[in-house]
Scaffold this motif. Sequence first.
Motif, PDB file in Angstrom:
ATOM      1  N   VAL A  35       0.839  -1.199   0.000  1.00  0.00           N
ATOM      2  CA  VAL A  35       0.000   0.000   0.000  1.00  0.00           C
ATOM      3  C   VAL A  35       0.875   1.252   0.000  1.00  0.00           C
ATOM      4  CG1 VAL A  35      -1.540   1.359   1.502  1.00  0.00           C
ATOM      5  CG2 VAL A  35      -2.074  -1.034   0.966  1.00  0.00           C
ATOM      6  N   TYR A  36       1.888   1.278   0.857  1.00  0.00           N
ATOM      7  CA  TYR A  36       2.744   2.461   0.970  1.00  0.00           C
ATOM      8  C   TYR A  36       3.724   2.595  -0.193  1.00  0.00           C
ATOM      9  CZ  TYR A  36       0.904   3.594   5.515  1.00  0.00           C
ATOM     10  OH  TYR A  36       0.062   3.968   6.527  1.00  0.00           O
ATOM     11  N   GLU A  37       4.139   1.491  -0.769  1.00  0.00           N
ATOM     12  CA  GLU A  37       5.171   1.535  -1.809  1.00  0.00           C
ATOM     13  C   GLU A  37       4.623   1.510  -3.228  1.00  0.00           C
ATOM     14  OE1 GLU A  37       7.681  -1.781  -0.850  1.00  0.00           O
ATOM     15  OE2 GLU A  37       8.130  -0.979   1.145  1.00  0.00           O
ATOM     16  N   LYS A  38       3.404   1.042  -3.422  1.00  0.00           N
ATOM     17  CA  LYS A  38       2.927   0.823  -4.787  1.00  0.00           C
ATOM     18  C   LYS A  38       1.661   1.589  -5.158  1.00  0.00           C
ATOM     19  CE  LYS A  38       5.414  -3.370  -5.363  1.00  0.00           C
ATOM     20  NZ  LYS A  38       6.616  -2.887  -5.947  1.00  0.00           N
ATOM     21  N   SER A  39       1.035   2.256  -4.209  1.00  0.00           N
ATOM     22  CA  SER A  39      -0.169   3.004  -4.549  1.00  0.00           C
ATOM     23  C   SER A  39       0.157   4.076  -5.588  1.00  0.00           C
ATOM     24  CB  SER A  39      -0.761   3.674  -3.306  1.00  0.00           C
ATOM     25  OG  SER A  39      -1.848   4.499  -3.687  1.00  0.00           O
ATOM     26  N   SER A  40      -0.750   4.250  -6.530  1.00  0.00           N
ATOM     27  CA  SER A  40      -0.568   5.265  -7.564  1.00  0.00           C
ATOM     28  C   SER A  40      -1.246   6.582  -7.201  1.00  0.00           C
ATOM     29  CB  SER A  40      -1.121   4.753  -8.902  1.00  0.00           C
ATOM     30  OG  SER A  40      -2.529   4.576  -8.810  1.00  0.00           O
ATOM     31  N   LEU A  41      -1.929   6.631  -6.069  1.00  0.00           N
ATOM     32  CA  LEU A  41      -2.585   7.865  -5.648  1.00  0.00           C
ATOM     33  C   LEU A  41      -1.545   8.937  -5.363  1.00  0.00           C
ATOM     34  CD1 LEU A  41      -5.098   6.302  -3.113  1.00  0.00           C
ATOM     35  CD2 LEU A  41      -5.601   7.059  -5.456  1.00  0.00           C
ATOM     36  N   SER A  42      -1.928  10.194  -5.567  1.00  0.00           N
ATOM     37  CA  SER A  42      -1.020  11.268  -5.178  1.00  0.00           C
ATOM     38  C   SER A  42      -0.823  11.196  -3.670  1.00  0.00           C
ATOM     39  CB  SER A  42      -1.592  12.636  -5.566  1.00  0.00           C
ATOM     40  OG  SER A  42      -2.597  13.032  -4.650  1.00  0.00           O
ATOM     41  N   GLU A 134      -9.290   2.022 -12.093  1.00  0.00           N
ATOM     42  CA  GLU A 134      -8.040   1.536 -11.496  1.00  0.00           C
ATOM     43  C   GLU A 134      -7.695   2.328 -10.239  1.00  0.00           C
ATOM     44  OE1 GLU A 134      -3.515   0.353 -12.724  1.00  0.00           O
ATOM     45  OE2 GLU A 134      -5.128   0.268 -14.196  1.00  0.00           O
ATOM     46  N   GLU A 135      -7.879   3.642 -10.289  1.00  0.00           N
ATOM     47  CA  GLU A 135      -7.599   4.475  -9.113  1.00  0.00           C
ATOM     48  C   GLU A 135      -8.562   4.155  -7.973  1.00  0.00           C
ATOM     49  OE1 GLU A 135      -5.892   8.600 -11.001  1.00  0.00           O
ATOM     50  OE2 GLU A 135      -8.029   8.145 -11.309  1.00  0.00           O
ATOM     51  N   ASP A 138      -7.387   1.006  -6.342  1.00  0.00           N
ATOM     52  CA  ASP A 138      -6.199   1.371  -5.556  1.00  0.00           C
ATOM     53  C   ASP A 138      -6.633   1.996  -4.236  1.00  0.00           C
ATOM     54  OD1 ASP A 138      -3.920   2.929  -4.542  1.00  0.00           O
ATOM     55  OD2 ASP A 138      -3.043   2.817  -6.538  1.00  0.00           O
ATOM     56  N   LEU A 139      -7.520   2.977  -4.301  1.00  0.00           N
ATOM     57  CA  LEU A 139      -8.009   3.660  -3.103  1.00  0.00           C
ATOM     58  C   LEU A 139      -8.683   2.675  -2.154  1.00  0.00           C
ATOM     59  CD1 LEU A 139      -8.612   6.278  -1.505  1.00  0.00           C
ATOM     60  CD2 LEU A 139     -10.624   6.582  -2.994  1.00  0.00           C
ATOM     61  N   ALA A 140      -9.522   1.788  -2.694  1.00  0.00           N
ATOM     62  CA  ALA A 140     -10.242   0.831  -1.854  1.00  0.00           C
ATOM     63  C   ALA A 140      -9.284  -0.150  -1.172  1.00  0.00           C
ATOM     64  CB  ALA A 140     -11.271   0.075  -2.679  1.00  0.00           C
ATOM     65  N   LEU A 141      -8.251  -0.582  -1.882  1.00  0.00           N
ATOM     66  CA  LEU A 141      -7.283  -1.499  -1.264  1.00  0.00           C
ATOM     67  C   LEU A 141      -6.475  -0.800  -0.175  1.00  0.00           C
ATOM     68  CD1 LEU A 141      -6.166  -3.471  -4.421  1.00  0.00           C
ATOM     69  CD2 LEU A 141      -7.374  -4.397  -2.430  1.00  0.00           C
ATOM     70  N   CYS A 142      -6.139   0.458  -0.383  1.00  0.00           N
ATOM     71  CA  CYS A 142      -5.440   1.217   0.667  1.00  0.00           C
ATOM     72  C   CYS A 142      -6.328   1.356   1.895  1.00  0.00           C
ATOM     73  CB  CYS A 142      -5.049   2.609   0.147  1.00  0.00           C
ATOM     74  SG  CYS A 142      -3.734   2.623  -1.086  1.00  0.00           S
TER      75      CYS A 142
END
Length: 158
Positions: A35-42, A134-135, A138-142
Amino acid sequence: MPNIDVPVGKDPLVYVWTELAPPLTSAAGAYSSAVYEKSSLSLREFEAARITMARINQCAICINWRTARDVPGRAADPTEIPESFYVAVGDRRRWDGLTAREQLAAEFAERYSTDHLGMDGPFWDRLHAAYDDEELVDLALCVGSWLALGRFNQVFDI
């Protein structure tokens, strides 16, 4: 006192996450690291969701944590986001200085954890106007990781 037996002299958080149920705690740790290393969120969107979840989970460690990420060509700067941002995320009446995406990230985290069945069509319309699929995954998995692992720590009082 933690809600499990911790040997004298051991840090409860470290003990639980490194010595108990290692096949699962190591997998959960890998998920958290991803989550901390691979998230594409700003970084700001990431932090808007993360700090919202930290407050909901009442996790003192998470509330006081400030995420920094490496940007190509320079080292991560933990002061990249001013403290006023974290105050604004907590003030849903105004959300001064937050972008629409940052506001939605915080609202998504709140609804995911407190009213997941109340995520109605109009909310999803707002999300889809700002984020692609996709974002959103990403957000939901974080958010899911912070909800699960933050609550885990709270349940065991570590």
